[in-house]
Scaffold this active site. Sequence first.
Site, short mmCIF file in Angstrom:
data_model
loop_
_atom_site.label_atom_id
_atom_site.label_comp_id
_atom_site.label_asym_id
_atom_site.label_seq_id
_atom_site.Cartn_x
_atom_site.Cartn_y
_atom_site.Cartn_z
N GLY A 98 0.83 -1.20 0.00
CA GLY A 98 0.00 0.00 0.00
C GLY A 98 0.85 1.24 0.00
O GLY A 98 2.07 1.20 0.21
N ASP A 213 -5.29 9.19 11.88
CA ASP A 213 -5.72 8.77 10.54
C ASP A 213 -6.42 7.42 10.61
O ASP A 213 -6.16 6.53 9.82
CB ASP A 213 -4.50 8.69 9.62
#
Length: 223
Positions: A98, A213
């Site tokens: 990712g 986050d």
Amino acid sequence: MSSSSSVCPNRDELLRLVKDEQTDAENHVDHCENCQQAIHSLLDDPTLQAWRQARKQTPQITTEELTQIRDAEAQQSSPPPLPMSLDLEGFQIKMLLGRGGMAVVYLARQLEVNRNVALKMLLPGAELEDRARARLSLEAEHLAQLQHPNIVQLFSLSEHEGQTLLVLEHVPGVTLSTFLTHAHPSPTSIARFLAQVADAVHYAHEQGIIHRDLKHSNILVTP
């Protein structure tokens, strides 16, 4: 309203309802205070406590189910590119896991100890930014303070040709975002997921650390 006009379900039917089993009593209980009180009295029932303990020990999702979800996701997107030009001593890069706005994560084999790890590093060009490098180092410092079964573990922080590397625990699984795209967990399973997330976040807060986050794509679902 004290009760509905229909006959109240018996004890066995109420137990089935508490266990999320299919029953016609749900609509009745929603409008019956007598049954709601009866359910509360069942919470200490030894049979129900034994069932709850067994559920805690039962995997929420099997490895086979996760594999099917990963395969379905792979068919809908192009395969992640291998970083062929990336050469890190002591690691065999396998695939891209990712990337975000600042960093990229690769699946790699740590040759010295023969284990899979997640390597997190700054995106090309970002390594020249002192601020980005400082943020990555600070992330490593915070992770080193956290030892929790639902938080990815930091193995080490190192440098390679000026590049900051975070060597992290590799957690095989799928993101919660991917999981919810392909699976339809029951309300009980969803509550169990959220309880684990909340427990991990609460633990981090107790250490004075806030995750800024937290989202579906940053939560991993494993067997």
